[in-house]
Design a protein around this motif. Structure first.
Motif, short mmCIF file in Angstrom:
data_model
loop_
_atom_site.label_atom_id
_atom_site.label_comp_id
_atom_site.label_asym_id
_atom_site.label_seq_id
_atom_site.Cartn_x
_atom_site.Cartn_y
_atom_site.Cartn_z
N ALA A 71 -7.81 -8.16 0.44
CA ALA A 71 -8.67 -7.05 0.05
C ALA A 71 -8.12 -5.77 0.68
O ALA A 71 -7.35 -5.80 1.64
N ASN A 72 -8.57 -4.62 0.15
CA ASN A 72 -8.18 -3.35 0.76
C ASN A 72 -9.03 -3.09 2.00
O ASN A 72 -9.84 -3.95 2.40
N ALA A 73 -8.88 -1.95 2.62
CA ALA A 73 -9.60 -1.63 3.85
C ALA A 73 -11.11 -1.58 3.66
O ALA A 73 -11.87 -1.75 4.61
N HIS A 74 -11.56 -1.39 2.41
CA HIS A 74 -13.00 -1.36 2.11
C HIS A 74 -13.55 -2.75 1.82
O HIS A 74 -14.75 -2.90 1.59
N GLY A 75 -12.69 -3.75 1.78
CA GLY A 75 -13.12 -5.11 1.49
C GLY A 75 -13.18 -5.42 0.00
O GLY A 75 -13.86 -6.34 -0.41
N LYS A 76 -12.42 -4.67 -0.80
CA LYS A 76 -12.41 -4.88 -2.26
C LYS A 76 -11.04 -5.38 -2.69
O LYS A 76 -10.01 -4.84 -2.30
N TYR A 77 -11.07 -6.42 -3.52
CA TYR A 77 -9.82 -6.95 -4.08
C TYR A 77 -9.39 -6.12 -5.27
O TYR A 77 -10.22 -5.64 -6.04
N ALA A 78 -8.10 -5.97 -5.45
CA ALA A 78 -7.55 -5.26 -6.61
C ALA A 78 -7.48 -6.24 -7.78
O ALA A 78 -6.41 -6.65 -8.23
N ALA A 136 0.83 -1.20 0.00
CA ALA A 136 0.00 0.00 0.00
C ALA A 136 0.87 1.26 0.00
O ALA A 136 1.69 1.45 0.88
N ASP A 137 0.65 2.12 -1.00
CA ASP A 137 1.35 3.41 -1.05
C ASP A 137 0.86 4.32 0.07
O ASP A 137 -0.16 4.06 0.71
N ALA A 138 1.55 5.42 0.27
CA ALA A 138 1.26 6.34 1.37
C ALA A 138 -0.18 6.87 1.35
O ALA A 138 -0.77 7.08 2.40
N GLY A 139 -0.79 7.08 0.20
CA GLY A 139 -2.12 7.65 0.14
C GLY A 139 -3.27 6.69 0.30
O GLY A 139 -4.44 7.08 0.30
N VAL A 140 -2.99 5.41 0.47
CA VAL A 140 -4.04 4.40 0.57
C VAL A 140 -4.69 4.48 1.95
O VAL A 140 -4.01 4.58 2.96
N SER A 141 -6.02 4.43 1.97
CA SER A 141 -6.74 4.54 3.25
C SER A 141 -6.71 3.21 4.00
O SER A 141 -6.48 2.16 3.42
N GLY A 142 -6.97 3.31 5.29
CA GLY A 142 -7.02 2.12 6.14
C GLY A 142 -5.94 2.14 7.20
O GLY A 142 -5.03 2.96 7.18
N GLU A 143 -6.08 1.23 8.14
CA GLU A 143 -5.12 1.10 9.24
C GLU A 143 -3.84 0.45 8.73
O GLU A 143 -3.85 -0.67 8.23
N ARG A 144 -2.74 1.17 8.86
CA ARG A 144 -1.44 0.64 8.44
C ARG A 144 -1.01 -0.46 9.40
O ARG A 144 -1.05 -0.27 10.62
N GLY A 193 14.18 -17.81 8.46
CA GLY A 193 12.83 -18.17 8.07
C GLY A 193 11.83 -17.04 8.16
O GLY A 193 10.63 -17.24 8.01
N ARG A 194 12.30 -15.81 8.39
CA ARG A 194 11.40 -14.67 8.61
C ARG A 194 10.86 -14.10 7.29
O ARG A 194 11.53 -14.12 6.26
N PHE A 195 9.63 -13.56 7.39
CA PHE A 195 9.00 -12.80 6.31
C PHE A 195 8.37 -11.56 6.92
O PHE A 195 8.11 -11.51 8.13
N ARG A 196 8.12 -10.55 6.08
CA ARG A 196 7.55 -9.28 6.58
C ARG A 196 6.83 -8.58 5.43
O ARG A 196 7.38 -8.46 4.33
N PHE A 197 5.60 -8.12 5.70
CA PHE A 197 4.82 -7.35 4.74
C PHE A 197 4.29 -6.09 5.41
O PHE A 197 3.83 -6.15 6.56
N ALA A 198 4.34 -4.96 4.71
CA ALA A 198 3.72 -3.71 5.16
C ALA A 198 2.50 -3.49 4.29
O ALA A 198 2.59 -3.49 3.06
N THR A 199 1.34 -3.30 4.91
CA THR A 199 0.09 -3.21 4.16
C THR A 199 -0.94 -2.43 4.97
O THR A 199 -0.57 -1.68 5.88
N VAL A 200 -2.20 -2.58 4.64
CA VAL A 200 -3.30 -2.05 5.44
C VAL A 200 -4.14 -3.24 5.90
O VAL A 200 -4.18 -4.28 5.23
#
Length: 190
Positions: free
Chosen positions: A61-68, A28-36, A94-101
């Motif tokens: 899905a995004n914070a609105h519940g819609k898939y891209a 998610a880019d900086a302007g995407v809505s939702g809880e980071r 064995g670690r993984f990490r994702f930044a999203t909303v």
């Protein structure tokens, strides 16, 4: 004329060759809505040892519940800076990490709401095909989620990420492969 069967091939150990360009851990880019949020964890084998050469893919899905995705034709907001797809190779531990909303609720096939979740595929050496699971979030209402309700109550904890830190909101869940023990992650046959 008959041909002999070729032997089955497992996934890997060369997962990274030719696939590195697909790796993306920022959904998610900086302007995407939702809880980071940040989602972290480790992929472990049946003995609790790290799987250092695996790949974790997520779809959400995004914070609105819609898939891209064009197949999601529901009249919900889309966000150009939100991909909904991530791919992360595991590190030597064995670690993984994702930044999203945090994802919104999406309906099941029967229209009933599912709890916010992230779909997960795991690829690793020794697997004949990827393993599919989900990540749910501690504190959400899971009572109406049809998929989670099919999992025996004593096994649901293997699907639920727990808060690890507040800033940024970080959720942690390890993925444990094989072994059949109490800590083994529940995988789905989709």
């Amino acid at each position: 004329m008959s041909f002999p069967l070729t032997p089955s091939q497992t996934v890997g150990p060369y997962l990274h060759i030719g696939f590195d360009w697909l790796n993306t851990t920022e959904l998610a880019d900086a302007g995407v809505s939702g809880e980071r949020i940040v989602v972290t964890g480790r992929v472990l084998d049946a003995k609790g040892q790290p799987v250092p050469d695996g790949v974790v893919e997520i779809w959400q899905a995004n914070a609105h519940g819609k898939y891209a995705h064009p197949d999601d034709a529901r009249a919900l907001p889309t966000e150009p800076g939100f991909t909904g797809f991530g791919r992360c190779p595991t590190d030597p531990e064995g670690r993984f990490r994702f930044a999203t909303v945090k994802p919104g609720c999406v309906p099941a096939a029967d229209g009933q709401p599912q709890a916010p979740h992230i779909l997960v595929n795991v690829f690793a050496r020794g697997l004949l095909k990827q393993l599919s699971t989900r990540i749910y979030f501690l504190g959400d209402n899971h009572a109406t989620d049809h998929v989670l309700q099919q999992v025996p109550a004593e096994r649901r904890a293997t699907l639920i990420a727990k808060p690890a830190s507040a800033a940024p909101a970080t959720f942690e869940r390890d993925i444990v492969l094989g072994g059949g023990g109490d800590n083994e992650t529940v995988f789905f046959d989709f």
